[in-house]
Write an enzyme that holds these catalytic residues in place. Structure first.
Site, PDB file in Angstrom:
ATOM      1  CD  GLU A  39     -20.269  -5.752  25.319  1.00 39.99           C
ATOM      2  OE1 GLU A  39     -19.873  -4.898  24.413  1.00 39.99           O
ATOM      3  OE2 GLU A  39     -21.127  -6.114  25.763  1.00 39.99           O
ATOM      4  CG  HIS A  42      -1.483  -1.379   1.379  1.00 40.27           C
ATOM      5  ND1 HIS A  42      -1.096  -2.497   1.498  1.00 40.27           N
ATOM      6  CD2 HIS A  42      -2.717  -1.234   0.764  1.00 40.27           C
ATOM      7  CE1 HIS A  42      -2.581  -3.480   1.440  1.00 40.27           C
ATOM      8  NE2 HIS A  42      -3.191  -3.203   1.489  1.00 40.27           N
ATOM      9  CG  HIS A  45     -28.275 -12.415  27.494  1.00 36.95           C
ATOM     10  ND1 HIS A  45     -28.910 -12.127  26.696  1.00 36.95           N
ATOM     11  CD2 HIS A  45     -27.565 -11.712  28.459  1.00 36.95           C
ATOM     12  CE1 HIS A  45     -29.117 -10.958  26.446  1.00 36.95           C
ATOM     13  NE2 HIS A  45     -27.848 -10.345  27.571  1.00 36.95           N
ATOM     14  CG  HIS A 105      -5.952   1.762  -1.185  1.00 38.18           C
ATOM     15  ND1 HIS A 105      -6.230   2.147   1.309  1.00 38.18           N
ATOM     16  CD2 HIS A 105      -6.488   0.305  -0.652  1.00 38.18           C
ATOM     17  CE1 HIS A 105      -6.435   0.900   1.716  1.00 38.18           C
ATOM     18  NE2 HIS A 105      -5.903   0.093   1.095  1.00 38.18           N
TER      19      HIS A 105
HETATM   20  C1  TPP Z   1     -11.835  -4.335   9.939  1.00 42.23           C
HETATM   21  C2  TPP Z   1     -10.894  -4.566   8.950  1.00 42.23           C
HETATM   22  N1  TPP Z   1     -11.934  -4.498   7.387  1.00 42.23           N
HETATM   23  C3  TPP Z   1     -11.627  -3.750   6.410  1.00 42.23           C
HETATM   24  C4  TPP Z   1     -10.281  -3.841   5.812  1.00 42.23           C
HETATM   25  C5  TPP Z   1      -9.924  -4.022   4.358  1.00 42.23           C
HETATM   26  N2  TPP Z   1      -8.978  -2.148   4.449  1.00 42.23           N
HETATM   27  C6  TPP Z   1      -7.974  -2.370   4.068  1.00 42.23           C
HETATM   28  S1  TPP Z   1      -7.416  -1.043   4.305  1.00 42.23           S
HETATM   29  C7  TPP Z   1      -9.135  -0.483   3.662  1.00 42.23           C
HETATM   30  C8  TPP Z   1      -9.637   0.704   3.070  1.00 42.23           C
HETATM   31  C9  TPP Z   1      -8.894   2.112   4.490  1.00 42.23           C
HETATM   32  O1  TPP Z   1      -9.434   3.564   3.847  1.00 42.23           O
HETATM   33  P1  TPP Z   1      -8.316   4.415   4.597  1.00 42.23           P
HETATM   34  O2  TPP Z   1      -8.638   4.309   5.821  1.00 42.23           O
HETATM   35  O3  TPP Z   1      -9.531   5.780   3.985  1.00 42.23           O
HETATM   36  O4  TPP Z   1      -7.341   3.938   3.965  1.00 42.23           O
HETATM   37  P2  TPP Z   1      -6.705   4.848   2.359  1.00 42.23           P
HETATM   38  O5  TPP Z   1      -6.957   4.511   1.507  1.00 42.23           O
HETATM   39  O6  TPP Z   1      -6.268   6.633   3.117  1.00 42.23           O
HETATM   40  O7  TPP Z   1      -4.721   4.322   2.846  1.00 42.23           O
HETATM   41  C10 TPP Z   1      -9.936  -1.256   3.771  1.00 42.23           C
HETATM   42  C11 TPP Z   1     -10.837  -1.857   4.044  1.00 42.23           C
HETATM   43  C12 TPP Z   1      -9.276  -4.129   7.225  1.00 42.23           C
HETATM   44  N3  TPP Z   1      -7.456  -4.215   6.644  1.00 42.23           N
HETATM   45  N4  TPP Z   1      -9.955  -3.786   8.108  1.00 42.23           N
END
Ligand code: TPP
Length: 669
Positions: A417, A37, A479, A268
């Protein structure tokens, strides 16, 4: 003609070069790995440079300095930002080879930052939002240790870098709400406000006003141009002086510098490609080959890495004045002395239980054990997600931690939680404290992503999970956990304890506290259970399973059970004995520890006779112990709402069912 003297002054790298070093290393490492990334590190390079260069209290040569500022990369996909910073500032274990081996087997530079892979990686991130919630736990730990030891020993900031993704995650709400409530003024969140996530512009899916959201939770907020170093510096300085936690929304361009792709989601999570990288080199003015950082830029960064050396030395001098055990407790509060006192206290309470043979729910015996242990472990910090009375997590020695006073040892986590579990990871990671926290076992589902990370990071976090089966009765199937024990046992490196009585409960607490490299779940009952043991000498739970009732002569059948079902098996064995059937009863408080026991011991405990397992849960996993021929008595679906005795009858988890199964297994044998 007079000669013109040329004087060459060495070029001193400034902010731009230093930030560009991060950009170049990030795009080159991702390109070489053919995955990763680049967008976030390129976009946040300016902000990170300002933070590390001017504010972050750290000494790269002493990464374990307990009073260092914590830097948590919650947006873990941008791992190259962190790896670049660690490499450039000269952390051990992050040499150039690691950067070149980004995402390769055995390198310190895993796809997402993994705690323990290299110094300076404060927590494992990647599941979005977790790092932010870890940071809240770290900031709580910092205030608690500050209250105990004073400014000279503990007084540092916690910074978390989050993206849109972290802030969209539900856990962010729990985390910022708790941080605002506790007024964690030394927590500063840097938001990569780039308006981009994977699917495209964030306006596809979100229109929150993040600043107002944080304000509503009691935070200070401001927005800055994330590519203006002075504005960023001013915002951080202001945040440091605030009496509240701070959010700084840094407006940035994802993939900053990539001529055609910057500002787009295409930067990204994919390599930029050779042409785009060449264009980016031109655009940012970086003429150096991949992975080469010119001496002046490296020197400037190394100076940043050593900037905190004096502060570290001054701190060390202060810390050396502390008692040796207090000094050591800043890392791990359970040293050999404390461990010995835990052993002694557990032995004492076990002999009291053995003598008095109380009928207690294991959540109650857990509380009684805690009453003895709390005064012995100064760093033990408890809490509950609004189920304090039900979980038995608070004792007479518990004192709430509040925004005004962090000298306590108990956190009212509220109905959060997931936030609690992630904060406990942060507390454990910070060092100097040992967190335990409670909710109902059913809500391990709400904590599961963080429990998994406790296990992945090998952190000593103790989950006190009560109301562990249909035995909770009238609250009904919403529960009543049925699949949860199996689901938790499936998590590697997690110890799941299900003690059968007060004595085992004390033993399991001892084991959990002494497990420095893994988390534990204590699955505890709501309903009362008889004390089954009169012997209190050895910690029998340490073997994971043991023969609780040994019949005279050769066994005809072996009954295996955990927790509340052990006493049912014991009753069945007594009835079977009257019929001349020799039944052994094996209590299995921890499958994980039993698996780790020597094979000969395991064979001896399990024995050659037909086996019957009893557990008020689904059978998943039990065939490991009972084999193909074994019988399982437990749940096959959801529970129901009724007094628990009726539910055990309804679902056939009874003495009669065990006796019948034993008779049948003999008949079939
Ligand atoms: C809980 C979770 N859901 C989905 C992902 C997959 N994922 C990684 S980065 C991302 C998008 C994040 O967007 P942003 O925080 O704006 O990052 P940027 O594109 O600016 O680097 C996703 C959906 C993950 N790593 N963790």
């Amino acid at each position: 003609m007079a000669e013109v003297a040329t004087i060459t002054t060495p070029h001193v790298a400034g902010h731009k070069d230093m930030a560009n070093a991060i950009r170049a290393l990030s795009m080159d490492a991702v390109e070489k790995a053919k995955s990763g990334h680049p967008g976030m590190p390129m976009g946040m390079a300016d902000v990170a440079t300002v933070l590390f260069r001017q504010f972050l209290k750290f000494d790269a040569a002493n990464p374990d300095w307990p009073d260092r500022d914590r830097f948590v990369l919650s947006a873990g996909h941008g791992s190259m930002l962190l790896y670049s910073l660690l490499h450039l500032t000269g952390y051990p274990g992050m040499e150039r080879g690691e950067i070149e081996n980004f995402r390769q087997l055995g390198s310190a530079t895993a796809g997402h930052p993994e705690y323990g892979h290299a110094p300076g990686i404060e927590t494992t991130t990647g599941p979005l939002g977790q790092g932010l919630a870890n940071a809240v736990g770290m900031a709580i730990a910092e205030r608690c240790l500050n209250a105990r030891h004073g400014d000279a020993i503990c007084n540092h900031y916690t910074y978390a870098l989050v993206g849109d993704g972290c802030l969209m995650e539900g856990i962010s709400h729990e985390a910022i709400s708790l941080a605002g409530h506790l007024r964690l003024a030394k927590l500063i969140v840097l938001f990569d406000d780039n308006h981009i996530s994977i699917d495209g512009p964030t306006n596809l899916s979100v229109s929150d006003n993040q600043l107002e959201r944080f304000q509503a939770s009691g935070w200070d907020t401001r927005s800055v141009d994330g590519h203006d170093p002075e504005a960023v510096a001013e915002a951080i300085a202001t945040a440091q002086a605030s009496s509240r936690p701070s959010l700084i929304a840094c407006r940035t361009i994802i993939g900053y510098g990539a001529p055609n792709k910057q500002g787009q989601s295409s930067t990204h999570g994919s390599p930029l490609g050779a042409d785009e990288i060449a264009g980016a080199r031109d655009a940012i003015g970086w003429a150096h080959p991949p992975f080469v950082v010119p001496d002046d830029v490296l020197a400037a960064w190394r100076e940043v890495g050593a900037r905190g050396r004096q502060a570290f030395q001054a701190w060390s001098a202060e810390a050396d004045r502390l008692d040796a055990n207090v000094r050591a407790s800043l890392g791990d509060p359970i040293d050999a002395g404390v461990a010995a006192s835990i052993t002694e206290a557990v032995a004492t309470i076990k002999s009291t239980f053995a003598e008095e043979q109380p009928k207690l729910a294991t959540r109650q015996s857990s509380q009684k054990v805690l009453e003895k242990l709390l005064p012995l472990v100064p760093g033990l910090i408890g809490g509950s997600a609004d189920l304090t009375g039900s979980n038995g997590t608070k004792t007479a020695d518990s004192k709430p931690i509040t925004a005004e006073d962090f000298s306590g040892n108990y956190i009212h986590y509220g109905v959060r939680e997931h936030g609690m579990a992630a904060a406990m990871n942060g507390l454990a990671l910070h060092g100097g404290v040992v967190p335990y926290g409670g909710t109902f076992l059913i809500f391990t589902d709400y904590c599961r992503p963080s429990i998994r990370l406790s296990a992945l990071m090998g952190q000593r976090v103790i989950y006190v999970m009560t109301h562990d089966s249909i035995g909770l009765g009238e609250d009904g199937p919403t529960h009543q956990p049925v699949e949860h024990l199996a689901a938790l046992r499936a998590i590697p490196n997690l110890q799941v304890f299900r003690p059968a009585d007060a004595i085992e409960c004390a033993e399991c607490w001892e084991l959990a506290l002494k497990s420095t490299d893994r988390p534990s779940v204590l699955a505890l009952t709501r309903q009362g259970l008889p004390t089954l043991r009169a012997d209190d000498a050895a910690n029998k739970s340490a073997n994971g399973a043991y023969i609780l009732r040994q019949p005279e002569g050769a066994r005809d059948v072996t009954l295996l059970a955990t927790g509340s079902e052990v006493s049912i098996a014991v009753e069945a064995a007594a009835l079977l004995a009257k019929e001349g059937i020799a039944a052994a009863v094996v209590s299995m408080p921890s499958w994980e520890l039993f698996r780790a026991a020597p094979e000969a011991y395991r064979n001896d405990v399990l024995g050659p006779a037909p086996r019957i397992a009893v557990e008020a849960a689904v059978n998943t996993g039990w065939h490991e112990w009972i084999g193909d021929q074994g019988v399982f008595i437990g749940m096959a679906g959801f529970g129901a709402s009724a007094p628990y005795q009726q539910l055990y009858e309804q679902f056939g988890i009874t003495v009669g069912a065990i006796v019948d199964a034993a008779r049948k297994s003999l008949h079939n044998a």
